[in-house]
Scaffold this motif. Sequence first.
Motif, PDB file in Angstrom:
ATOM      1  N   LEU C  43      51.693  81.524  28.962  1.00 55.95           N
ATOM      2  CA  LEU C  43      52.416  82.194  27.886  1.00 55.95           C
ATOM      3  C   LEU C  43      52.285  83.704  27.871  1.00 55.95           C
ATOM      4  N   VAL C  44      51.139  84.223  28.529  1.00 51.68           N
ATOM      5  CA  VAL C  44      51.133  85.457  28.652  1.00 51.68           C
ATOM      6  C   VAL C  44      50.941  86.447  29.897  1.00 51.68           C
ATOM      7  N   GLN C  45      50.878  85.593  30.809  1.00 48.72           N
ATOM      8  CA  GLN C  45      50.956  86.106  32.107  1.00 48.72           C
ATOM      9  C   GLN C  45      52.016  85.428  33.084  1.00 48.72           C
ATOM     10  N   LYS C  46      52.519  86.366  33.908  1.00 48.46           N
ATOM     11  CA  LYS C  46      53.708  85.832  34.884  1.00 48.46           C
ATOM     12  C   LYS C  46      53.317  84.754  35.651  1.00 48.46           C
ATOM     13  N   GLU C  47      51.880  84.812  36.401  1.00 48.12           N
ATOM     14  CA  GLU C  47      51.325  83.939  37.116  1.00 48.12           C
ATOM     15  C   GLU C  47      50.440  82.934  36.136  1.00 48.12           C
ATOM     16  N   PRO C  48      50.717  81.468  35.875  1.00 50.68           N
ATOM     17  CA  PRO C  48      49.974  80.987  34.981  1.00 50.68           C
ATOM     18  C   PRO C  48      48.434  80.713  35.733  1.00 50.68           C
ATOM     19  N   VAL C  49      47.476  80.398  34.983  1.00 51.64           N
ATOM     20  CA  VAL C  49      46.287  79.832  35.648  1.00 51.64           C
ATOM     21  C   VAL C  49      46.536  78.469  36.202  1.00 51.64           C
ATOM     22  N   ASN C  50      46.400  78.550  37.515  1.00 51.42           N
ATOM     23  CA  ASN C  50      46.848  77.226  38.149  1.00 51.42           C
ATOM     24  C   ASN C  50      45.604  76.306  38.070  1.00 51.42           C
ATOM     25  N   VAL C  51      45.520  75.623  36.828  1.00 56.80           N
ATOM     26  CA  VAL C  51      44.447  74.620  36.811  1.00 56.80           C
ATOM     27  C   VAL C  51      44.356  73.355  37.557  1.00 56.80           C
ATOM     28  N   ARG C  52      45.500  72.768  38.027  1.00 57.68           N
ATOM     29  CA  ARG C  52      45.523  71.902  38.950  1.00 57.68           C
ATOM     30  C   ARG C  52      44.930  72.271  40.418  1.00 57.68           C
ATOM     31  N   ARG C  53      45.219  73.494  40.712  1.00 57.35           N
ATOM     32  CA  ARG C  53      44.671  74.091  41.921  1.00 57.35           C
ATOM     33  C   ARG C  53      43.325  74.116  41.803  1.00 57.35           C
ATOM     34  N   LEU C  54      42.524  74.729  40.829  1.00 53.70           N
ATOM     35  CA  LEU C  54      41.236  74.975  40.580  1.00 53.70           C
ATOM     36  C   LEU C  54      40.626  73.544  40.553  1.00 53.70           C
ATOM     37  N   ILE C  55      41.025  72.594  40.062  1.00 54.44           N
ATOM     38  CA  ILE C  55      40.558  71.246  39.993  1.00 54.44           C
ATOM     39  C   ILE C  55      40.459  70.699  41.469  1.00 54.44           C
ATOM     40  N   ARG C  56      41.376  71.075  42.238  1.00 54.95           N
ATOM     41  CA  ARG C  56      41.496  70.677  43.764  1.00 54.95           C
ATOM     42  C   ARG C  56      40.309  71.552  44.620  1.00 54.95           C
ATOM     43  N   LEU C  57      40.357  72.819  43.866  1.00 55.04           N
ATOM     44  CA  LEU C  57      39.409  73.560  44.828  1.00 55.04           C
ATOM     45  C   LEU C  57      37.950  73.173  44.480  1.00 55.04           C
ATOM     46  N   ALA C  58      37.699  72.470  43.389  1.00 55.70           N
ATOM     47  CA  ALA C  58      36.483  71.969  42.824  1.00 55.70           C
ATOM     48  C   ALA C  58      36.070  70.843  43.646  1.00 55.70           C
ATOM     49  N   GLN C  59      37.323  70.007  43.665  1.00 56.44           N
ATOM     50  CA  GLN C  59      37.217  68.914  44.661  1.00 56.44           C
ATOM     51  C   GLN C  59      36.898  69.372  46.233  1.00 56.44           C
TER      52      GLN C  59
END
Lengths: 335, 264, 410
Positions: C43-59
């Motif tokens: 809602l406040v940044q052009k690029e949202p924080v890509n939570v899905r990708r963070l989880i994938r990276l954590a995996q």
Amino acid sequence: MIPSAYSPEAARGLWVFLEQEGGQLEGVALELLGKGRELAQARGVPLTGLLLGQGVEGAARQAIAHGADHVLVAEDPLLAPYTTDAYANVATQIVLDRKPETLLLGATPNGRDLAGRLAVRLRTGLTADCTGLAWEGDTGLLLGEVSGFGGGVMASIKCARHRPQMATVRPGIFPLPSPDPERAGRIELVPVSLEAGEIRTEILERVRHEGVDITRAKVLVAGGRGVKGDFGPLTEFARLLGGEVGASRIACDLGWIGRDRQIGQTGFVTRPKLVVVCGISGATQFTVGIKAAGLIVAINSDPEAPIFEEADLCVVDDLFPILEALIAELKRGMP
Amino acid sequence: MKALDIIVCVKVVPKPEEVTVHAETRTLDRAQARSELNPPDMNAIELALALRERHGGTVSLLSMGPPFAAPYLEVGLAMGADRAYLLSDRLFGGADTLPTSFALAKGIEKIGEWDLVLCGEESSDGATGQVPAGIAEWLGCSQITYAMDLALLPDGRLRGEREIRGGHEVIAVPLPAVVSVKLGVNEPRFMDMERRRSPEPVTVWSAGNLGVDPAWLGFEGSPTVVGAVWQAKSPERQRRFLEGMPQEKARLLAEQIRAAVSPQ
Amino acid sequence: MSEPAGVRVLDDFAWDEVWGAAKGAAAPCFQCGVCTAVCPWGLVQKEPVNVRRLIRLAQLDADGWGEAIWLCTTCALCEVRCPRGVPVSEIILALRRLAWERRSVPKGLPTMLWAVHWDGNPWDQPPSQRQAWAKGLDLQPFTPEHEVLFYVGCTAAYDRRSQKIARSLVALLRAAGVSFGILADEPCCGESVRTAGQEGYLAEVVAANVRRFEEAGVRKLVAVSPHCLDMFRSHYPPWDGFRPLHYTEYLAELLDAGRLRFTREVRGTVAYHDPCYLGRRHGIYDPPRRLLAAIPGLMLAELPAAREDALCCGGGGGRMWLETHAGERFGDLRIREALGTGAEWLATSCPFCILCLEDSAKVLGAERLKVVDVTELAVRALGEASLPHPALSPTGGEEKGEGAPVRGAP
């Protein structure tokens, strides 16, 4: 006891180390001459200036005009910039030769760099960063007033059997004496034996600071939302006091002023002697950045603003009329 | 380039704002005060650890103080220091800068292997800032006081950026050297909790271990004596509200501001 | 399944490290992306924080998470929406823990932890000043005979604005005739340590606090901050009889028992902002609303996003200790929502929320909207007779004045 280099009985006179830069005496050296004059008079001894450098005749005359009776000048090209070894070696020779009773230095970075070294070499006591100096009534010993624990505790310290009694004095404590160009005094050149090989320090670069660094400012005038975007009067006020302008996070957020001036938890923590807080409500986020300030003045139109809980002097009023009147007051006192 | 063996001199100090002067006895009341590692010493430890990361070597901590200082040294060990030494003996007590710097210099000599000594610029209790230069003099080595940054030069000398009035200078000195580090020049890393759980033991040395004349130590060895102690000001702010018309308030304020800014 | 370029192949050690850090929490994720879609940063940044990708990276343990892991306010909006029940904020905190091990943490966080270590609070304030908020209140040191331990918490103890919440709460407890005490050496609960990702140090803090609480005989504890509550309820080992409560729960109990009565009218409309750590974390939606509804004359308005859907103020997950750029603060959105309801008060029940929302209200110049704590409205509804202490008497004027620390005579 660690034996002193010479005894109290052999010691004579009050000396002031005359720190200079490019042939100009530092402000604290002049302040020490003023205080030293007073102390010398009270004790009935001459006031001697110790001046090391290159091309410092002008500074020697300046010292006499400001209260010295006698200036010992050690001139050598190797003394032109300050280095620990050159200054400590030459000062040690002169002190051991002439045996002053008291030696005062300014508590500047270089003054302290030298004092700490010299005190150990001379095996004597050093009272550091004094905020007051006096003679003790019955003993005639130098009493140095110092502060510790963040300024909360004061103590007076003396050096009974070791000579010289050394003290460094915080700059800005004693008033600048007015010079008397007619004052008479003796300038004495002392021989210097100094070899380049004795100096281990090489100066690679010297930089005067240009950019703003609010953490070094002695006076800060801080503005927040209450300045409504106009930092002009604050800037003028700060300039009159030789200070800098700081700001709350909100003032920076609103783009009124640069981040390099932001005070507080996510900005800079500052330690000015005086901070004038203008139109800032006083969230903890901000006040952690000024809690070490000497005097806190708060001006705010809201009598309930929490900043007043953290201030020494509180003014509940509209900011700009007060600032305008303050600026006029300060200008009145100026030549 | 050779690895650096660094000794960081640290002091355990009471939190300054918590120390008061007892109204009747006129002595310091530290009973309520929590202690901490002297803040600029934390910056010195951080700088030492950063230098070790760049050049290899060891970081040892050296302190002088009562036995209760040992757990505080463990904090420094948890930050990453390799070893810690504590000079602890009643004979060290009551020392001014001359015997303090002397005892620390003797401790440094006893540790033996070292290229560089780092200290915080001053302690928050005594605030003299004179111990580092004193140590350098006892050890007969070069010094950099009020350093903001350090680096090793290719020729093996130490390059230091130090504060001077109105600016800074960059100087080079040969090793071994003693350096005092400015408060706030870096952000001290937090403890590594693996290290925290199994700290290296702190080596404690008495005055006898240093093999020096006890008359050169502590109160006995101090040329200066404290004459009187008093409370400077209440830690509470004054909260004085100025009254009157704006002109009048400005006049009162200007008076106070002048007094605060100008000497005396 | 294809992943964006840049994800590297794992060695076994790194895999174990991340897997161990997150305790396998990322395993159920099937990468649907709902989390990314609902993350308020979008809602406040052009690029949202890509939570899905963070989880994938954590995996997969790629190092590409960078700054993004420090943005998460642990608001848990993604967690309540996740079809697989993945504890996203736990994974984020696990990644932060690895960042500590790799010594790549944002500037300011080590300093905050040192403040907790040396001073016992993250605000870098003197330990001796912890009771300053209670000046003139004559509070009792806690004993096991007291009904409850009043756990003030660091923010309400030190922050000038939040101190008013603590003082209002004292007035309410006294009006209800509750016997309570405080711990003179109240320790920091460790919330800021946990959200900074310093799990190792947190264990030390928690162990010391549990010892302290057990020694003192603490059973029922009432906390001002939902963040402290969350620590006690979810991250402390339970001990016999330990019952941590948020003050809204406790006051609602007192209301039901007839011990607390609101008799004075407070005319106006209030919108209620659900703190994440009270609402989504602990399902405490109704007690604060019941308290507000019990105040005579007060109208309750709901914000467009309320209860489980509530938007975070931006102060959770350690964000109080990091700078959030102007224009990127969730609080701004929340203030606009509140202005839209026409309410004159935006009430909440968390010191972090108060600080963030008041900041936003100031920046937006929302003059007619006052951000208040539920206690501050409740204390105005107490009848004269139930105000037992002059220092706690409301000034009758603006809500700001209530419970303000005693100041030197103007």
